[in-house]
Design an enzyme around this catalytic site. Structure first.
Site, PDB file in Angstrom:
ATOM      1  N   CYS A   2       0.838  -1.191   0.000  1.00 36.35           N
ATOM      2  CA  CYS A   2       0.000   0.000   0.000  1.00 36.35           C
ATOM      3  C   CYS A   2       0.876   1.245   0.000  1.00 36.35           C
ATOM      4  O   CYS A   2       2.069   1.185   0.291  1.00 36.35           O
ATOM      5  CB  CYS A   2      -0.860   0.050   1.256  1.00 36.35           C
ATOM      6  SG  CYS A   2      -1.906  -1.408   1.447  1.00 36.35           S
ATOM      7  N   ASN A 103       0.282   0.620   5.862  1.00 30.85           N
ATOM      8  CA  ASN A 103       1.091  -0.111   4.885  1.00 30.85           C
ATOM      9  C   ASN A 103       1.867  -1.170   5.647  1.00 30.85           C
ATOM     10  O   ASN A 103       2.571  -0.848   6.602  1.00 30.85           O
ATOM     11  CB  ASN A 103       2.044   0.859   4.179  1.00 30.85           C
ATOM     12  CG  ASN A 103       3.031   0.168   3.248  1.00 30.85           C
ATOM     13  OD1 ASN A 103       4.103   0.680   2.984  1.00 30.85           O
ATOM     14  ND2 ASN A 103       2.681  -0.992   2.741  1.00 30.85           N
ATOM     15  N   GLY A 104       1.725  -2.414   5.189  1.00 31.98           N
ATOM     16  CA  GLY A 104       2.409  -3.508   5.882  1.00 31.98           C
ATOM     17  C   GLY A 104       1.406  -4.599   6.187  1.00 31.98           C
ATOM     18  O   GLY A 104       0.264  -4.556   5.721  1.00 31.98           O
ATOM     19  N   CYS A 237      12.796  -4.218   4.282  1.00 31.32           N
ATOM     20  CA  CYS A 237      12.405  -5.121   3.188  1.00 31.32           C
ATOM     21  C   CYS A 237      13.262  -4.843   1.953  1.00 31.32           C
ATOM     22  O   CYS A 237      13.154  -3.781   1.339  1.00 31.32           O
ATOM     23  CB  CYS A 237      10.938  -4.912   2.845  1.00 31.32           C
ATOM     24  SG  CYS A 237      10.445  -5.727   1.313  1.00 31.32           S
ATOM     25  N   TYR A 243      12.087  -4.348  -6.327  1.00 32.26           N
ATOM     26  CA  TYR A 243      10.916  -4.275  -7.190  1.00 32.26           C
ATOM     27  C   TYR A 243       9.945  -3.151  -6.852  1.00 32.26           C
ATOM     28  O   TYR A 243       9.432  -2.490  -7.742  1.00 32.26           O
ATOM     29  CB  TYR A 243      10.142  -5.602  -7.124  1.00 32.26           C
ATOM     30  CG  TYR A 243       8.801  -5.509  -7.803  1.00 32.26           C
ATOM     31  CD1 TYR A 243       8.712  -5.543  -9.190  1.00 32.26           C
ATOM     32  CD2 TYR A 243       7.624  -5.333  -7.066  1.00 32.26           C
ATOM     33  CE1 TYR A 243       7.485  -5.419  -9.824  1.00 32.26           C
ATOM     34  CE2 TYR A 243       6.397  -5.210  -7.706  1.00 32.26           C
ATOM     35  CZ  TYR A 243       6.337  -5.253  -9.071  1.00 32.26           C
ATOM     36  OH  TYR A 243       5.139  -5.122  -9.705  1.00 32.26           O
ATOM     37  N   CYS A 384       5.745 -13.750   1.596  1.00 29.72           N
ATOM     38  CA  CYS A 384       6.035 -12.601   2.473  1.00 29.72           C
ATOM     39  C   CYS A 384       4.883 -12.490   3.463  1.00 29.72           C
ATOM     40  O   CYS A 384       3.730 -12.538   3.074  1.00 29.72           O
ATOM     41  CB  CYS A 384       6.111 -11.325   1.641  1.00 29.72           C
ATOM     42  SG  CYS A 384       6.324  -9.850   2.682  1.00 29.72           S
ATOM     43  N   CYS A 434      15.428  -7.552   5.629  1.00 27.76           N
ATOM     44  CA  CYS A 434      14.554  -8.721   5.619  1.00 27.76           C
ATOM     45  C   CYS A 434      14.639  -9.303   4.218  1.00 27.76           C
ATOM     46  O   CYS A 434      14.330  -8.629   3.239  1.00 27.76           O
ATOM     47  CB  CYS A 434      13.096  -8.355   5.927  1.00 27.76           C
ATOM     48  SG  CYS A 434      11.999  -9.794   5.750  1.00 27.76           S
ATOM     49  N   CYS A 437      11.678 -13.864   2.008  1.00 25.21           N
ATOM     50  CA  CYS A 437      11.059 -14.519   0.843  1.00 25.21           C
ATOM     51  C   CYS A 437      12.105 -15.247   0.007  1.00 25.21           C
ATOM     52  O   CYS A 437      11.778 -16.167  -0.735  1.00 25.21           O
ATOM     53  CB  CYS A 437      10.277 -13.500   0.006  1.00 25.21           C
ATOM     54  SG  CYS A 437      11.247 -12.082  -0.546  1.00 25.21           S
TER      55      CYS A 437
END
Ligand code: AMP
Length: 464
Positions: A2, A103-104, A237, A243, A384, A434, A437
């Site tokens: 988000c 967001n998260g 992250c 990306y 994730c 982090c 993933c």
């Protein structure tokens, strides 16, 4: 994922939030919303499904007066894609209207929700964020600040969050700092938002990025730092840089463009493609990576794929059927560049493999002699839990297939993934990352929510 924005002490704050949301559109395309707080103490909200441009028109913005606003663009990682889950959420609360834009992703929301429901709470959304509203409302702390703090300390996982209580705006980043949040100055007012590209668009200058555990209050355009939330080992992250974020943003102190070029350079060193004639990116997120790859390899950079900009990001649409159809709508090869050539195609990542498979077929149909696929990040082997839409292991091609199996499935002559170390080198030494993933090293405790997500059905069959 988000995008969030909060505006304080700026005339016509909703218009600023609206502009900011335009710059954050890449972070979520399912719904958008703005709450504005008027001088009369009234909170007014406009929310809808779709893009910012679809949700707001002149009349909608005119209906949002006030010098304080909170905005949100969403794609669902927890909860379904329905209007009820669109944010900002707005509720009436003992200290005035309460607005929340998150967001998260929280990793103990289901357990907290179950307890709250047992104790009589009624939920109107299926999103994890609503849990926070209940925790705030039920807190026995005497002030909004104390109540918000207590709620934020009770949740586990990722949040970069903007809240407002009346005309006071609160912003906070969880103690591990998974997601970005940055403060900017706009005239006599202040803006807090997910990425610096939103500050650029509204004409604000960067004040500072919020650090893991930072908690601030914005009152009439002033920033008041509050005592920090419990700090945890930092885990930014890395996928934001690979990306998600826009290349014209600075995220976690790093230029996204610089990191992506560096990822491309690392990739060219690890997986060169000797003898190839041209290199091109899968636009747009891999553009800078292809630049870096060309830089180090000396292979000529071309535009081999043209992207239709009027289609949303394929991956963001939550159903598989939509995703497949959209690959063709979104990309078309440039025959002139490709015919008869050995081509290197650079993409940032492979998730389900659907985009790349379609692209490779197109590139071959355009006459490529050889196709060498290079990816600017390692195989994604786990979901994730902190806000990126990679819901189950089953859907991740690299969770169930070797690199050689994936190469065969995609139909490429060679396939090279950047290794974890190369990726982290490119991301820079300033942060701890982090990379769960890619590596399976999840930084939070394994909650029931996580266990439920990780439980996979029997391994997926080889993709047909
Ligand atoms: P797939 O076709 O499922 O392998 O998806 C890979 C493509 O989706 C790549 O071109 C990426 O740029 C893009 N992508 C990777 N991760 C995400 C994400 N979390 N959300 C949206 N798009 C993504």
């Amino acid at each position: 994922m988000c995008g969030v924005i909060g505006v304080s002490g700026v005339p016509d704050a909703a218009r600023i939030a609206y502009l900011g949301l335009y710059a954050l559109q890449h972070r979520g395309q399912e719904s958008a919303g703005i709450v504005a707080l008027g001088g009369d103490g009234q909170a007014r909200v406009v929310r809808g499904m779709g893009l910012v441009s679809e949700v707001f028109d002149q009349a909608a913005l005119d209906s949002l007066p006030g010098t304080t606003a909170v905005g949100h663009t969403r794609y669902s990682t927890a909860g379904s894609s329905v209007l009820a889950n669109a944010q900002p959420q707005l509720v009436s609360y003992q200290h005035g209207p309460l607005t929340l834009a998150h967001n998260g992703n929280l990793v103990n929301a289901m357990a907290l929700k179950a307890r709250l429901v047992e104790e009589g709470s009624i939920f109107s959304t299926s999103s994890d964020s609503e849990v926070l509203i209940h925790l705030i409302a039920r807190s026995k702390q005497p002030t909004p600040e104390g109540q918000i703090r207590e709620a934020l300390e009770a949740v586990e996982g990722a949040y970069s969050i903007v809240l407002s209580v009346g005309r006071e705006v609160y912003a906070a980043v969880d103690g591990r700092g998974f997601r970005p949040l940055v403060l900017g100055q706009l005239g006599g007012g202040v803006v807090v938002t997910s990425e610096t590209c939103a500050l650029d668009l509204v004409g604000a200058t960067v004040l500072r990025e919020l650090q893991p555990g930072d908690f601030v209050r914005l009152v009439d355009g002033r920033v008041e730092p509050l005592a920090p939330l419990g700090r945890r080992p930092v885990s930014r992250c890395v996928f934001e840089l690979v990306y998600f974020a826009r290349p014209d943003s600075t995220v976690f102190g790093e230029s996204v463009d610089r990191v992506r070029r560096e990822l491309g350079r690392e990739l060219a060193r690890e997986h060169p493609a000797p003898g190839a004639d041209v290199v091109f990116s899968v636009p747009d997120s891999a553009n800078a990576m292809a630049l870096g790859f060309a830089d180090v390899s000396g292979i000529k950079l071309e535009h081999g794929l043209i992207r239709n900009h009027y289609v949303g990001r394929t991956f963001i649409n939550p159903t598989q059927a939509l995703r497949v159809a959209k690959v063709k709508i979104k990309f078309n090869p440039v025959r002139e560049v490709i015919a008869g050539k050995a081509v290197v195609v650079v993409d940032d990542s492979l998730v389900r493999g659907t985009t790349s498979k379609g692209l490779v077929q197109m590139i071959r149909a355009a006459g490529a002699r050889e196709v060498h696929l290079r990816l600017g990040s390692p195989p994604i082997t786990g979901p994730c839990h902190y806000g990126i839409d990679t819901p189950t292991r089953q859907e991740l091609i690299a969770a169930t297939h070797s690199v050689e199996e994936i190469r065969t499935y995609l139909g490429v002559d060679s396939l090279g993934y950047l290794g974890l170390e190369g990726m982290l080198r490119a991301a820079g030494p300033r942060n701890a990352w982090c990379h769960a993933c890619f590596s399976g090293a999840y930084p939070t405790p394994e909650t029931d929510d996580i266990a439920r997500r990780l439980r996979t059905a029997p391994l997926a069959e080889a993709p047909a």
